[in-house]
Design an enzyme around this catalytic site. Structure first.
Site, PDB file in Angstrom:
ATOM      1  CB  CYS A 137      14.060 -60.940 -23.833  1.00  0.00           C
ATOM      2  SG  CYS A 137      14.005 -59.686 -22.554  1.00  0.00           S
ATOM      3  CG  HIS A 270      15.607 -64.368 -22.377  1.00  0.00           C
ATOM      4  ND1 HIS A 270      16.654 -63.508 -22.172  1.00  0.00           N
ATOM      5  CD2 HIS A 270      14.518 -63.775 -21.815  1.00  0.00           C
ATOM      6  CE1 HIS A 270      16.226 -62.444 -21.527  1.00  0.00           C
ATOM      7  NE2 HIS A 270      14.936 -62.576 -21.291  1.00  0.00           N
ATOM      8  CG  ASN A 300      15.878 -60.489 -18.465  1.00  0.00           C
ATOM      9  OD1 ASN A 300      16.529 -60.390 -19.498  1.00  0.00           O
ATOM     10  ND2 ASN A 300      14.558 -60.601 -18.461  1.00  0.00           N
TER      11      ASN A 300
HETATM   12  N1  ACO Z   1      10.752 -58.135  -3.141  1.00  0.00           N
HETATM   13  C1  ACO Z   1       9.845 -58.554  -2.231  1.00  0.00           C
HETATM   14  N2  ACO Z   1       8.540 -58.759  -2.532  1.00  0.00           N
HETATM   15  C2  ACO Z   1       8.156 -58.543  -3.799  1.00  0.00           C
HETATM   16  C3  ACO Z   1       9.057 -58.102  -4.798  1.00  0.00           C
HETATM   17  C4  ACO Z   1      10.404 -57.893  -4.419  1.00  0.00           C
HETATM   18  N3  ACO Z   1      11.356 -57.476  -5.292  1.00  0.00           N
HETATM   19  N4  ACO Z   1       8.379 -57.971  -5.959  1.00  0.00           N
HETATM   20  C5  ACO Z   1       7.111 -58.327  -5.712  1.00  0.00           C
HETATM   21  N5  ACO Z   1       6.957 -58.667  -4.412  1.00  0.00           N
HETATM   22  C6  ACO Z   1       5.772 -59.117  -3.717  1.00  0.00           C
HETATM   23  C7  ACO Z   1       4.489 -58.653  -4.371  1.00  0.00           C
HETATM   24  O1  ACO Z   1       4.167 -57.353  -3.972  1.00  0.00           O
HETATM   25  C8  ACO Z   1       3.518 -59.700  -3.877  1.00  0.00           C
HETATM   26  O2  ACO Z   1       3.134 -59.350  -2.570  1.00  0.00           O
HETATM   27  P1  ACO Z   1       1.612 -59.584  -2.060  1.00  0.00           P
HETATM   28  O3  ACO Z   1       1.406 -61.081  -2.158  1.00  0.00           O
HETATM   29  O4  ACO Z   1       1.638 -59.049  -0.679  1.00  0.00           O
HETATM   30  O5  ACO Z   1       0.761 -58.820  -3.019  1.00  0.00           O
HETATM   31  C9  ACO Z   1       4.339 -60.963  -3.792  1.00  0.00           C
HETATM   32  O6  ACO Z   1       5.725 -60.536  -3.803  1.00  0.00           O
HETATM   33  C10 ACO Z   1       4.121 -61.916  -4.933  1.00  0.00           C
HETATM   34  O7  ACO Z   1       4.191 -61.184  -6.158  1.00  0.00           O
HETATM   35  P2  ACO Z   1       4.007 -61.905  -7.535  1.00  0.00           P
HETATM   36  O8  ACO Z   1       4.048 -60.894  -8.628  1.00  0.00           O
HETATM   37  O9  ACO Z   1       2.804 -62.810  -7.437  1.00  0.00           O
HETATM   38  O10 ACO Z   1       5.315 -62.816  -7.573  1.00  0.00           O
HETATM   39  P3  ACO Z   1       5.710 -63.935  -8.596  1.00  0.00           P
HETATM   40  O11 ACO Z   1       5.913 -65.200  -7.903  1.00  0.00           O
HETATM   41  O12 ACO Z   1       4.819 -63.948  -9.811  1.00  0.00           O
HETATM   42  O13 ACO Z   1       7.141 -63.462  -9.060  1.00  0.00           O
HETATM   43  C11 ACO Z   1       8.189 -62.418 -10.939  1.00  0.00           C
HETATM   44  C12 ACO Z   1       7.279 -62.233  -9.736  1.00  0.00           C
HETATM   45  C13 ACO Z   1       9.567 -62.827 -10.449  1.00  0.00           C
HETATM   46  C14 ACO Z   1       8.302 -61.096 -11.694  1.00  0.00           C
HETATM   47  C15 ACO Z   1       7.635 -63.542 -11.841  1.00  0.00           C
HETATM   48  O14 ACO Z   1       6.284 -63.300 -12.126  1.00  0.00           O
HETATM   49  C16 ACO Z   1       8.394 -63.635 -13.141  1.00  0.00           C
HETATM   50  O15 ACO Z   1       9.543 -63.990 -13.155  1.00  0.00           O
HETATM   51  N6  ACO Z   1       7.718 -63.372 -14.263  1.00  0.00           N
HETATM   52  C17 ACO Z   1       8.367 -63.409 -15.558  1.00  0.00           C
HETATM   53  C18 ACO Z   1       9.244 -62.234 -15.672  1.00  0.00           C
HETATM   54  C19 ACO Z   1      10.096 -62.276 -16.901  1.00  0.00           C
HETATM   55  O16 ACO Z   1      10.574 -63.304 -17.290  1.00  0.00           O
HETATM   56  N7  ACO Z   1      10.295 -61.113 -17.488  1.00  0.00           N
HETATM   57  C20 ACO Z   1      11.185 -60.927 -18.542  1.00  0.00           C
HETATM   58  C21 ACO Z   1      10.626 -61.256 -19.870  1.00  0.00           C
HETATM   59  S1  ACO Z   1      11.796 -60.979 -21.055  1.00  0.00           S
HETATM   60  C22 ACO Z   1      11.703 -59.399 -21.660  1.00  0.00           C
HETATM   61  O17 ACO Z   1      11.257 -59.207 -22.750  1.00  0.00           O
HETATM   62  C23 ACO Z   1      12.223 -58.207 -20.874  1.00  0.00           C
END
Ligand code: ACO
Length: 343
Positions: A137, A270, A300
């Protein structure tokens, strides 16, 4: 204006003496494949696999409302060519005016040749250097920095810098924590040698110790896929690292330029997650109105996201000539960097 009227094959470019030659953005372009999936569409598709998610969860955690997916037979080069043509046209140039092509992608058409070479061929350009940059990214920030250096040192006069991805190919649609986040698309800029900035300052970084928090671990050996070829991510670890390194990178390029954050008219980060982008703006003490946001409509798109956002902001009239832009990327590797631009 007809294409023959816009042709500018015989310009005089500034000399290469230190400090007298810069790279300016002459034109931008972008392309999204026509197939658009809203969160509701994706929720319905995932439900058929027994995977539960919701529009509310996706919007609240990421800001994403829709994304585009390329058809299975459409590769990164096809998206990149469309964005490139638009950027060349916006610069008032013809393909043969381009003397360097760099494509940032983690989803190349083939192992080799590079996607940049395939795009070069499609554009009918012969002979100029063309190569890919793979920094996930952060790829577009890496590619822009390399092109800036090659223009400054006189290796190139007019560089086509593309970010193009078909990230949908890397997704595991049984993993709801990742498959709702990504989309496909391409963006491009033409950089041109100038006696005025242009690109004011750049910084690039990587830390391979974090390779495990975001990767596609599979590989091909003897014609067989070895390991898992789908995207794996520790979302929370990525989130924390992303906000921290983006803030540091922004300050680094500002310091190099002898400026402070008040010079920034637009932050174009990004487009991974709205909360990361808002967190970065807050650390820079920038109002959220100064952040260009396309993640809501594109998801993304990895290396394509920054040039896609830039082009949308230019074409919508948000970004105007004379304004200062902070472009920032962070991604797998872990890689990150920033580019400060007087547009
Ligand atoms: N729908 C519903 N529930 C979900 C989903 C979904 N799609 N995905 C996860 N959950 C649930 C999990 O199972 C968890 O449930 P639990 O509490 O019962 O265990 C709950 O939601 C919370 O999960 P978290 O992982 O703690 O959620 P978080 O608030 O951290 O959000 C996310 C997750 C959106 C992925 C966030 O961590 C994020 O944006 N991280 C950065 C991601 C990013 O920017 N990636 C790209 C980098 S660039 C590259 O190089 C590709």
């Amino acid at each position: 204006m007809s294409s023959s009227q816009t042709k500018q094959n015989t310009p005089s470019f500034p000399a290469t003496a230190a400090g007298t030659r810069f790279a300016r953005i002459a034109g931008t372009g972008s392309y999204l494949p026509p197939k658009r999936l809203t969160n509701q569409d994706l929720v319905a598709q995932l439900a058929q696999r027994g995977i539960e998610t919701s529009d509310e969860w996706i919007v609240e955690r990421t800001g994403i409302r829709a994304r585009h997916f390329a058809e299975p037979d459409v590769p990164s080069s096809a998206l990149g060519v469309q964005a490139a043509r638009q950027a060349i046209e916006a610069a008032g140039l013809q393909p043969e005016d381009i003397d360097l092509i760099i494509c940032a992608t983690s989803t190349p058409d083939m192992v080799f040749p590079s996607t940049a070479c395939l795009i070069q061929n499609e554009l009918g350009i012969i002979g100029c250097p063309a190569f890919d940059v793979q920094a996930v990214c952060s790829g577009f920030i890496y590619a822009l920095t390399v092109a800036d250096g090659m223009i400054r040192n006189g290796t190139a006069n007019r560089a086509l810098v593309i970010g193009s991805e078909v990230f949908s190919r890397l997704l595991d649609f049984n993993d709801r924590t990742t498959c709702v986040l990504f989309g496909d698309g391409a963006g491009a800029v033409v950089l041109e040698a100038s006696d005025q900035p242009g690109i004011v300052s750049t910084c690039l970084h990587a830390d391979g110790r974090y390779a495990k928090i975001l990767n596609v671990p599979g590989n091909v050996r003897g014609g067989e896929i070895m390991g898992d070829p789908t995207l794996k991510m520790d979302g929370q670890a990525v989130f924390k690292l992303a906000v921290s390194v983006l803030d540091k990178a922004a300050h680094e390029v500002l310091e190099k330029a002898g400026r402070d954050a008040s010079c920034i008219d637009w932050l174009i980060p990004h487009q991974a997650n709205l909360r990361i982008m808002q967190g970065t703006a807050k650390k820079l003490k920038l109002p959220t109105e100064k952040v260009v946001v396309t993640v809501d409509q594109h998801g993304n798109t990895s290396a394509a996201s920054i040039p896609l956002a830039l082009d949308h902001a230019v074409r919508s009239g948000q970004v105007q000539r004379g304004q200062t832009l902070m472009l920032e990327g962070v991604g797998g590797g872990f890689t990150w960097g920033a580019v400060l631009v007087d547009y």
